[in-house]
Design a protein around this motif. Sequence first.
Motif, mmCIF file in Angstrom:
data_model
loop_
_atom_site.group_PDB
_atom_site.id
_atom_site.type_symbol
_atom_site.label_atom_id
_atom_site.label_comp_id
_atom_site.label_asym_id
_atom_site.label_seq_id
_atom_site.Cartn_x
_atom_site.Cartn_y
_atom_site.Cartn_z
ATOM 1 N N ALA A 142 60.146 20.593 15.412
ATOM 2 C CA ALA A 142 60.267 21.284 16.696
ATOM 3 C C ALA A 142 59.723 20.393 17.799
ATOM 4 N N ASP A 143 60.299 20.527 18.988
ATOM 5 C CA ASP A 143 59.767 19.775 20.124
ATOM 6 C C ASP A 143 59.240 20.692 21.221
ATOM 7 N N LEU A 144 59.208 21.999 20.943
ATOM 8 C CA LEU A 144 58.607 22.983 21.846
ATOM 9 C C LEU A 144 58.246 24.217 21.033
ATOM 10 N N ILE A 145 57.080 24.776 21.322
ATOM 11 C CA ILE A 145 56.661 26.052 20.737
ATOM 12 C C ILE A 145 56.601 27.059 21.883
ATOM 13 N N ILE A 146 57.256 28.192 21.703
ATOM 14 C CA ILE A 146 57.165 29.283 22.679
ATOM 15 C C ILE A 146 56.521 30.456 21.966
ATOM 16 N N PRO A 160 54.623 20.194 23.226
ATOM 17 C CA PRO A 160 54.394 21.186 24.275
ATOM 18 C C PRO A 160 54.419 22.615 23.744
ATOM 19 N N VAL A 161 53.593 23.456 24.363
ATOM 20 C CA VAL A 161 53.507 24.860 24.012
ATOM 21 C C VAL A 161 53.690 25.673 25.289
ATOM 22 N N LEU A 162 54.644 26.579 25.275
ATOM 23 C CA LEU A 162 54.868 27.494 26.389
ATOM 24 C C LEU A 162 54.282 28.835 25.995
ATOM 25 N N ILE A 163 53.285 29.290 26.755
ATOM 26 C CA ILE A 163 52.626 30.562 26.478
ATOM 27 C C ILE A 163 53.200 31.635 27.394
#
Length: 148
Positions: free
Chosen positions: A110-114, A142-145
């Motif tokens: 994965a290249d982004l965690i949401i 990157p992590v989007l919270i």
Amino acid sequence: MTTYQHILVPIDESPISYAAVEQALALAKSLNSQVTIMSVIAVDPFVGVDFYKVAPAITDYFMQAEKTAKERLEEIKQSFVRDNIEVDVKLIHGVSPSEGIIQIADEVSADLIIMGSHGRTGIKKMMLGSVAQNVLTQSPIPVLIVKI
């Protein structure tokens, strides 16, 4: 702008998870990203309990938790399928939620965690910990919270 090709969305039974799913749906659709949705069956919640006296209760707990998680993952998966988004599901056991999230992110590249955050602060955060905070500090991607 960075294009995210594979988004990981960890979910649990909370409404905040569904808000994160909605964000992932929108982003995956606009970027034509692949998505993996996942759940973690938590590490033994009965720590310190005499295993031999409660083994049937533990077995029942884990079987029910796994059944519920699989149903929830399948339900959410259909939201992505309806929008023609490539989607996979993962269920992991035996680790803490934050460890499981980081592990699956690495496994699927994965290249982004949401993910959602309950936004606990102060003493509640100290006592309960924060999965989102742990993922933010441990994740190499990157992590989007999402908060509601």
